[in-house]
Write a protein that holds these residues in place. Structure first.
Motif, PDB file in Angstrom:
ATOM      1  N   ILE A   1     -11.224 -12.471   0.282  1.00  0.00           N
ATOM      2  CA  ILE A   1      -9.998 -11.829   0.758  1.00  0.00           C
ATOM      3  C   ILE A   1      -9.943 -11.894   2.282  1.00  0.00           C
ATOM      4  O   ILE A   1     -10.880 -11.496   2.970  1.00  0.00           O
ATOM      5  N   SER A   2      -8.843 -12.376   2.801  1.00  0.00           N
ATOM      6  CA  SER A   2      -8.676 -12.538   4.240  1.00  0.00           C
ATOM      7  C   SER A   2      -7.896 -11.368   4.832  1.00  0.00           C
ATOM      8  O   SER A   2      -7.369 -10.513   4.107  1.00  0.00           O
ATOM      9  N   ALA A   3      -7.808 -11.357   6.155  1.00  0.00           N
ATOM     10  CA  ALA A   3      -7.006 -10.340   6.833  1.00  0.00           C
ATOM     11  C   ALA A   3      -5.546 -10.426   6.400  1.00  0.00           C
ATOM     12  O   ALA A   3      -4.876  -9.406   6.198  1.00  0.00           O
ATOM     13  N   GLU A   4      -5.046 -11.658   6.255  1.00  0.00           N
ATOM     14  CA  GLU A   4      -3.647 -11.832   5.837  1.00  0.00           C
ATOM     15  C   GLU A   4      -3.433 -11.319   4.422  1.00  0.00           C
ATOM     16  O   GLU A   4      -2.393 -10.721   4.108  1.00  0.00           O
ATOM     17  N   HIS A   5      -4.426 -11.535   3.537  1.00  0.00           N
ATOM     18  CA  HIS A   5      -4.313 -11.034   2.156  1.00  0.00           C
ATOM     19  C   HIS A   5      -4.127  -9.520   2.142  1.00  0.00           C
ATOM     20  O   HIS A   5      -3.251  -8.987   1.445  1.00  0.00           O
ATOM     21  N   VAL A   6      -4.990  -8.802   2.884  1.00  0.00           N
ATOM     22  CA  VAL A   6      -4.910  -7.341   2.813  1.00  0.00           C
ATOM     23  C   VAL A   6      -3.644  -6.827   3.485  1.00  0.00           C
ATOM     24  O   VAL A   6      -3.076  -5.818   3.048  1.00  0.00           O
ATOM     25  N   LYS A   7      -3.182  -7.510   4.522  1.00  0.00           N
ATOM     26  CA  LYS A   7      -1.928  -7.081   5.144  1.00  0.00           C
ATOM     27  C   LYS A   7      -0.765  -7.249   4.173  1.00  0.00           C
ATOM     28  O   LYS A   7       0.125  -6.384   4.073  1.00  0.00           O
ATOM     29  N   ARG A   8      -0.753  -8.362   3.445  1.00  0.00           N
ATOM     30  CA  ARG A   8       0.298  -8.566   2.444  1.00  0.00           C
ATOM     31  C   ARG A   8       0.175  -7.554   1.304  1.00  0.00           C
ATOM     32  O   ARG A   8       1.184  -7.063   0.791  1.00  0.00           O
ATOM     33  N   LEU A   9      -1.049  -7.254   0.904  1.00  0.00           N
ATOM     34  CA  LEU A   9      -1.259  -6.287  -0.161  1.00  0.00           C
ATOM     35  C   LEU A   9      -0.754  -4.904   0.252  1.00  0.00           C
ATOM     36  O   LEU A   9      -0.010  -4.245  -0.485  1.00  0.00           O
ATOM     37  N   LEU A  10      -1.126  -4.458   1.440  1.00  0.00           N
ATOM     38  CA  LEU A  10      -0.668  -3.157   1.914  1.00  0.00           C
ATOM     39  C   LEU A  10       0.841  -3.161   2.156  1.00  0.00           C
ATOM     40  O   LEU A  10       1.527  -2.160   1.902  1.00  0.00           O
ATOM     41  N   GLY A  11       1.366  -4.300   2.616  1.00  0.00           N
ATOM     42  CA  GLY A  11       2.807  -4.410   2.775  1.00  0.00           C
ATOM     43  C   GLY A  11       3.537  -4.301   1.455  1.00  0.00           C
ATOM     44  O   GLY A  11       4.628  -3.721   1.380  1.00  0.00           O
ATOM     45  N   ALA A  12       2.939  -4.839   0.394  1.00  0.00           N
ATOM     46  CA  ALA A  12       3.560  -4.757  -0.932  1.00  0.00           C
ATOM     47  C   ALA A  12       3.572  -3.323  -1.448  1.00  0.00           C
ATOM     48  O   ALA A  12       4.543  -2.879  -2.058  1.00  0.00           O
ATOM     49  N   VAL A  13       2.481  -2.582  -1.218  1.00  0.00           N
ATOM     50  CA  VAL A  13       2.461  -1.173  -1.624  1.00  0.00           C
ATOM     51  C   VAL A  13       3.543  -0.407  -0.872  1.00  0.00           C
ATOM     52  O   VAL A  13       4.270   0.405  -1.449  1.00  0.00           O
ATOM     53  N   LYS A  14       3.657  -0.674   0.427  1.00  0.00           N
ATOM     54  CA  LYS A  14       4.716  -0.037   1.211  1.00  0.00           C
ATOM     55  C   LYS A  14       6.103  -0.390   0.677  1.00  0.00           C
ATOM     56  O   LYS A  14       7.001   0.444   0.615  1.00  0.00           O
ATOM     57  N   ALA A  15       6.273  -1.666   0.301  1.00  0.00           N
ATOM     58  CA  ALA A  15       7.593  -2.161  -0.094  1.00  0.00           C
ATOM     59  C   ALA A  15       8.102  -1.523  -1.378  1.00  0.00           C
ATOM     60  O   ALA A  15       9.297  -1.580  -1.663  1.00  0.00           O
ATOM     61  N   THR A  16       7.219  -0.914  -2.174  1.00  0.00           N
ATOM     62  CA  THR A  16       7.706  -0.199  -3.355  1.00  0.00           C
ATOM     63  C   THR A  16       8.591   0.974  -2.947  1.00  0.00           C
ATOM     64  O   THR A  16       9.428   1.419  -3.729  1.00  0.00           O
ATOM     65  N   GLY A  17       8.380   1.490  -1.736  1.00  0.00           N
ATOM     66  CA  GLY A  17       9.152   2.640  -1.276  1.00  0.00           C
ATOM     67  C   GLY A  17       8.806   3.932  -1.975  1.00  0.00           C
ATOM     68  O   GLY A  17       9.529   4.919  -1.860  1.00  0.00           O
ATOM     69  N   GLU A  18       7.662   3.971  -2.682  1.00  0.00           N
ATOM     70  CA  GLU A  18       7.343   5.131  -3.509  1.00  0.00           C
ATOM     71  C   GLU A  18       6.136   5.914  -3.016  1.00  0.00           C
ATOM     72  O   GLU A  18       5.658   6.812  -3.714  1.00  0.00           O
ATOM     73  N   TYR A  19       5.634   5.602  -1.811  1.00  0.00           N
ATOM     74  CA  TYR A  19       4.441   6.287  -1.327  1.00  0.00           C
ATOM     75  C   TYR A  19       4.611   6.756   0.107  1.00  0.00           C
ATOM     76  O   TYR A  19       5.264   6.103   0.924  1.00  0.00           O
ATOM     77  N   ASP A  20       4.006   7.917   0.381  1.00  0.00           N
ATOM     78  CA  ASP A  20       3.968   8.463   1.724  1.00  0.00           C
ATOM     79  C   ASP A  20       2.647   8.128   2.419  1.00  0.00           C
ATOM     80  O   ASP A  20       2.586   8.092   3.646  1.00  0.00           O
ATOM     81  N   MET A  21       1.608   7.909   1.630  1.00  0.00           N
ATOM     82  CA  MET A  21       0.293   7.651   2.187  1.00  0.00           C
ATOM     83  C   MET A  21      -0.458   6.652   1.321  1.00  0.00           C
ATOM     84  O   MET A  21      -0.399   6.706   0.088  1.00  0.00           O
ATOM     85  N   ILE A  22      -1.144   5.730   1.980  1.00  0.00           N
ATOM     86  CA  ILE A  22      -2.038   4.782   1.309  1.00  0.00           C
ATOM     87  C   ILE A  22      -3.431   5.019   1.867  1.00  0.00           C
ATOM     88  O   ILE A  22      -3.653   4.905   3.076  1.00  0.00           O
ATOM     89  N   VAL A  23      -4.379   5.364   1.011  1.00  0.00           N
ATOM     90  CA  VAL A  23      -5.763   5.593   1.425  1.00  0.00           C
ATOM     91  C   VAL A  23      -6.593   4.391   0.989  1.00  0.00           C
ATOM     92  O   VAL A  23      -6.638   4.066  -0.202  1.00  0.00           O
TER      93      VAL A  23
END
Length: 410
Positions: free
Chosen positions: A239-261
């Motif tokens: 897993i690269s830096a770009e992978h995790v940024k895209r993964l966290l961006g996808a969680v954000k893009a759901t619009g259903e979370y206030d916090m990601i731990v």
């Protein structure tokens, strides 16, 4: 905590039992699901037919098969699902068990909505131009890290997620350890989910957010959502830096979370740097042990050598959290760069947890002193309003959109 409001989707539920509607409506009003969905409910077939023919907005129609059949052929634009006693016995394409825990029931609704091609959730490119960047809007990303193994990173991450959820935040827990042993998930269910998600992030990134909604699971006691973590050690290492940024961006893009731990292991590789870059806060756990302090010093040196000025910028996000040693004695830092570190907060050592060597078991994975320390920490990070309510929950409660559900049983 910054919260971006969004229009509510229209959920239509039709069943014959009015008591079922009452329980469902009460639960939606009190849950985070209600911030994104507006419920209109029916127990009378004629009222349902009249509503559907009236041209009202319908994002998802869920009804018992007999009530769906009475509507006849629905327009192609109407997404519908049958509320059944046993999956597989109905002719309808989408089927949901009527009687199951309400958090799972609502997640099934959201998964059906997200899985259709009509409702893609796209990754956005905001702020610093990188997916999941810290300056992008939406959920706060808080990562938990230490170069010392066995120090309690997962305990801190899970308790942080749990306390934030208890204060009203909608929380997603992401485990990125190479070897994970936390019993938050059932390893028999969802073992391929993380691998499938990584593939989607590379092959069809616009579908990643929808897939997260479809794959996520809910821990009813902790009150958080999660994806079963990666089981393939080699895959985790790739897993690269770009992978995790895209993964966290996808969680954000759901619009259903206030916090990601984000729960990290003790290595320091490209994925870690990517998480640090995407995070609002990096909680760096320390204890009094000289070898652990030395590992922190070496990790800081490695980061400086590996990333240069970029690492200096990341250090502004580091929040050093001290694990209070058994007995409560306060040992002074005495090692080089460690002596200059500014502590944000302390969390107590709980000997019962260390003795059992397990985490996440309802009934004993609870210590008032640790819970209080986490609430204090969230306040210092700016993630809690006075009185212990999350900033996002406060904004949702006071927003004009925070309305109750409609119910029609005539």
């Amino acid at each position: 905590m910054k919260w971006i409001s969004m229009s509510k989707r229209n959920l239509i539920v039709a069943v014959q039992e009015s008591s079922y509607i009452e329980r469902l409506g009460d639960f939606i009003r009190q849950s985070s699901f209600g911030s994104g969905w507006q419920l209109t409910a029916f127990t009378n077939p004629a009222a349902l037919r009249s509503y559907m023919r009236g041209g009202y907005a319908v994002d998802l129609l869920v009804a018992q098969p007999s009530l769906l059949d009475e509507l006849g052929e629905l327009a192609e634009s109407v997404l519908s699902a049958a509320l059944v006693g046993q999956v597989g016995l109905s002719r309808h394409k989408h089927q949901v068990l009527q009687y199951q825990p309400l958090p799972q029931l609502l997640q099934s609704f959201a998964a059906i909505y997200a899985s259709t091609e009509q409702h893609p959730m796209k990754l956005t490119d905001e702020g610093d131009g990188e997916f999941g960047g810290e300056s992008a809007g939406g959920a706060s990303i808080i990562s938990v890290y230490s170069p010392a193994g066995g120090i309690g990173k997962t305990t801190l991450a899970m308790q942080l997620a749990r306390q934030a959820a208890a204060c009203g935040a909608r929380v997603f827990y992401l485990n990125l350890e190479q070897w994970n042993a936390a019993p938050l998930w059932d390893s028999r269910d969802g073992r391929e989910d993380f691998s499938n998600l990584l593939y989607t992030l590379q092959a069809a990134p616009d579908k990643a957010a929808s897939q997260i909604v479809a794959l996520r699971k809910r821990h009813p006691w902790l009150g958080v959502d999660f994806i079963v973590p990666c089981e393939n050690a080699e895959e985790r290492l790739s897993i690269s830096a770009e992978h995790v940024k895209r993964l966290l961006g996808a969680v954000k893009a759901t619009g259903e979370y206030d916090m990601i731990v984000v729960d990290l292991d003790s290595r320091l590789d490209a994925a870690h740097f990517g998480v640090f870059q995407a995070s609002r806060h990096v909680l760096w756990l320390l204890n009094h042990d000289p070898s652990s302090l030395r590992k922190t010093e070496l990790a800081m040196q490695y980061g400086e050598q590996k990333m240069g000025p970029s690492f200096e910028a990341l250090k502004a996000k580091f929040r050093f959290i001290r694990l209070t040693p058994f007995g409560g004695s306060e040992t002074e830092w005495h090692s080089g760069k460690i002596a200059s570190l500014s502590l944000t907060a302390s969390v107590p050592f709980v000997k019962e947890w260390a003795a059992f060597g397990q985490q996440g078991v309802a009934g004993w994975f609870d210590a008032p002193q640790y819970r209080g320390a986490i609430e204090t920490l969230l306040g210092k990070l700016g993630e809690l309003k006075p009185g212990g309510e999350s900033g996002a929950a406060s904004e949702r409660r006071n927003s004009p959109a925070a309305q109750g559900s409609n119910s029609q049983s005539a």
